[in-house]
Design an enzyme around this catalytic site. Structure first.
Site, PDB file in Angstrom:
ATOM      1  N   LYS A  78       8.151   1.568 -31.935  1.00  0.00           N
ATOM      2  CA  LYS A  78       7.387   1.069 -30.781  1.00  0.00           C
ATOM      3  C   LYS A  78       5.925   0.852 -31.189  1.00  0.00           C
ATOM      4  O   LYS A  78       5.500   1.315 -32.254  1.00  0.00           O
ATOM      5  CB  LYS A  78       7.481   2.081 -29.635  1.00  0.00           C
ATOM      6  CG  LYS A  78       6.882   3.449 -29.949  1.00  0.00           C
ATOM      7  CD  LYS A  78       7.357   4.506 -28.971  1.00  0.00           C
ATOM      8  CE  LYS A  78       6.752   5.862 -29.310  1.00  0.00           C
ATOM      9  NZ  LYS A  78       7.371   6.949 -28.527  1.00  0.00           N
ATOM     10  N   TYR A 111     -27.661   3.766 -33.354  1.00  0.00           N
ATOM     11  CA  TYR A 111     -27.920   3.763 -31.911  1.00  0.00           C
ATOM     12  C   TYR A 111     -28.163   5.185 -31.409  1.00  0.00           C
ATOM     13  O   TYR A 111     -27.492   6.130 -31.826  1.00  0.00           O
ATOM     14  CB  TYR A 111     -26.722   3.197 -31.152  1.00  0.00           C
ATOM     15  CG  TYR A 111     -26.585   1.701 -31.277  1.00  0.00           C
ATOM     16  CD1 TYR A 111     -27.591   0.849 -30.816  1.00  0.00           C
ATOM     17  CD2 TYR A 111     -25.452   1.145 -31.845  1.00  0.00           C
ATOM     18  CE1 TYR A 111     -27.455  -0.528 -30.928  1.00  0.00           C
ATOM     19  CE2 TYR A 111     -25.303  -0.228 -31.947  1.00  0.00           C
ATOM     20  CZ  TYR A 111     -26.316  -1.055 -31.489  1.00  0.00           C
ATOM     21  OH  TYR A 111     -26.176  -2.418 -31.597  1.00  0.00           O
TER      22      TYR A 111
END
Ligand SMILES: *Cc1c(COP(=O)(O)O)cnc(C)c1O
Length: 390
Positions: free
Chosen positions: A52, A270
């Site tokens: 999956k 940042y």
């Protein structure tokens, strides 16, 4: 230290993307190890493969093609769309769809010879009605013994036509363990006992309880069909015991875009959450959270440069990662724009990265981004027949 010329990382199409290498030989060896835990085909034990989420992010088609060539005859996908895509490249094996049978989709399942995992009484009735109208076709009865997610309640079996279900070809009776990664958890024994109690009522079915971890809980958890996913892709199915019996499948590398020599104290990234002091070197890599390199690895992750661990410093940006490579520079590494460094490899595995990120390796794998160049090792093996190979 001079880097060996590596044809894999010769710049192509600009060469500025990360490089994801998927070792299908290791993947095949992992599946064979799990199949052998099931007793192997000779002992009647069988091992499926869960593919999956695009084969846990590694490519459902190349993965399933290789495993089919190894002798795997049963695959599980999540959605019917995943099943249709897999069927197009693999005409032979059984394909079970975990998400179940949504209303009015029986014809779609039949057209692509997909087998639904029947998760509620309505789904069972509707599949049995479909089979009565056309032809008896494989399905799984998925009984919930402890997840409260998908699945029939054990009491639901009372109101079902179990004779009709038992007459379906290729029937599976399955349940999913909630705590198999914690061998001592009492819910494991409870789920095992509840599942074993149901089994005689669906006597014609192949019983399937164990995922990757379940295959390492003890032989009574194995039943007829193993249902591993994560361990096939190199994840550790024995986290409580430590050493990983699986071979690593994934190697992730990213190129250096720029090397900064730090000549005065300054902040990195940042939020100015990290500070670097001279003398130091910061390498900026072409990988970021948009590539699935999780932002939670800010100032916590690490990369490997010529075998030397180097810490991520500052926040992970969308497309960029800043790494303190001072130790590698001191050890003599040649780092320059275009140099590739390792983010996931045999020494720094998906489980290691997940630990540092505060998550599980499944999330690392399934989040691997779409911008990487992907290389499959051992892909040619899939074209050869399984007979006569170890
Ligand atoms: C995903 C899944 C598996 C495979 O689990 P792993 O932990 O990856 O081995 C097995 N069964 C079901 C129902 C699943 O959803």
């Amino acid at each position: 230290m001079t880097r060996r010329a590596d044809p894999e990382i010769a710049p192509q199409s600009g060469g500025s993307a990360g490089l994801l290498t998927i070792d299908l030989d290791a993947l095949a060896a992992n599946w064979r190890l799990l199949r052998d835990r099931m007793g192997g085909p000779q002992a009647g034990g069988a091992c499926a493969a869960v593919v999956k989420a695009d084969g846990y992010g590694l490519g459902a088609l190349p993965v399933a093609r290789r495993l089919a060539a190894e002798g795997c005859t049963t695959f599980f996908v999540a959605s019917v769309e995943e099943g249709v895509a897999l069927r197009q490249s693999l005409p032979e094996p059984e394909i079970f769809v975990l998400n179940g049978l949504l209303p009015d989709t029986a014809a779609l399942f039949a057209r692509h010879r997909l087998a639904p995992c029947l998760n509620d009484p309505e789904q069972v009735k509707s599949w049995l009605a479909h089979c009565a109208r056309s032809s008896p076709s494989p399905a799984a009865l998925h009984v919930d013994t402890g997840m409260t997610r998908l699945g029939l309640d054990p009491d639901d079996l009372d109101e079902l036509d179990l004779d009709a279900a038992n007459a379906l070809p290729g029937l599976i009776l399955m349940s999913q363990l909630a705590c198999a990664d914690e061998p001592g958890h009492p819910l494991n024994r409870q789920q095992l006992a509840d599942f074993a109690k149901l089994r005689p009522r669906v006597a014609a079915a192949r019983a399937s309880l164990a995922n990757s971890y379940g295959l390492y809980l003890g032989s009574d958890y194995r039943f007829d069909l193993g249902r591993p996913g994560y361990a096939i892709y190199g994840g550790n199915p024995t986290p409580a015991a430590g050493a990983n019996p699986m071979r690593p499948v994934v190697r992730l590398r990213a190129p250096v875009l720029q090397l900064r020599e730090i000549r005065n104290s300054r902040t990195v990234g940042y939020g100015a959450t990290a500070r670097t002091e001279p003398p130091a070197w910061i390498a900026t890599l072409a990988i970021g959270y948009a590539d699935g390199y999780l932002r939670s690895l800010s100032s916590r992750g690490g990369v490997i440069v010529d075998g030397c661990p180097c810490p991520v410093t500052g926040r992970v940006s969308m497309d960029l990662l800043t790494v303190d490579v001072t130790d590698a520079m001191r050890a003599g590494s040649e780092i320059r724009p275009g140099t590739f460094v390792d983010l996931i490899n045999d020494e720094h595995t998906i489980d290691d990265v997940a630990d540092r990120a505060g998550t599980i390796g499944y999330e690392i794998l399934t989040g691997l981004g779409s911008r990487y160049r992907r290389r499959y090792l051992g892909e040619a093996e899939a074209a050869r027949p399984a007979q006569g190979r170890a």
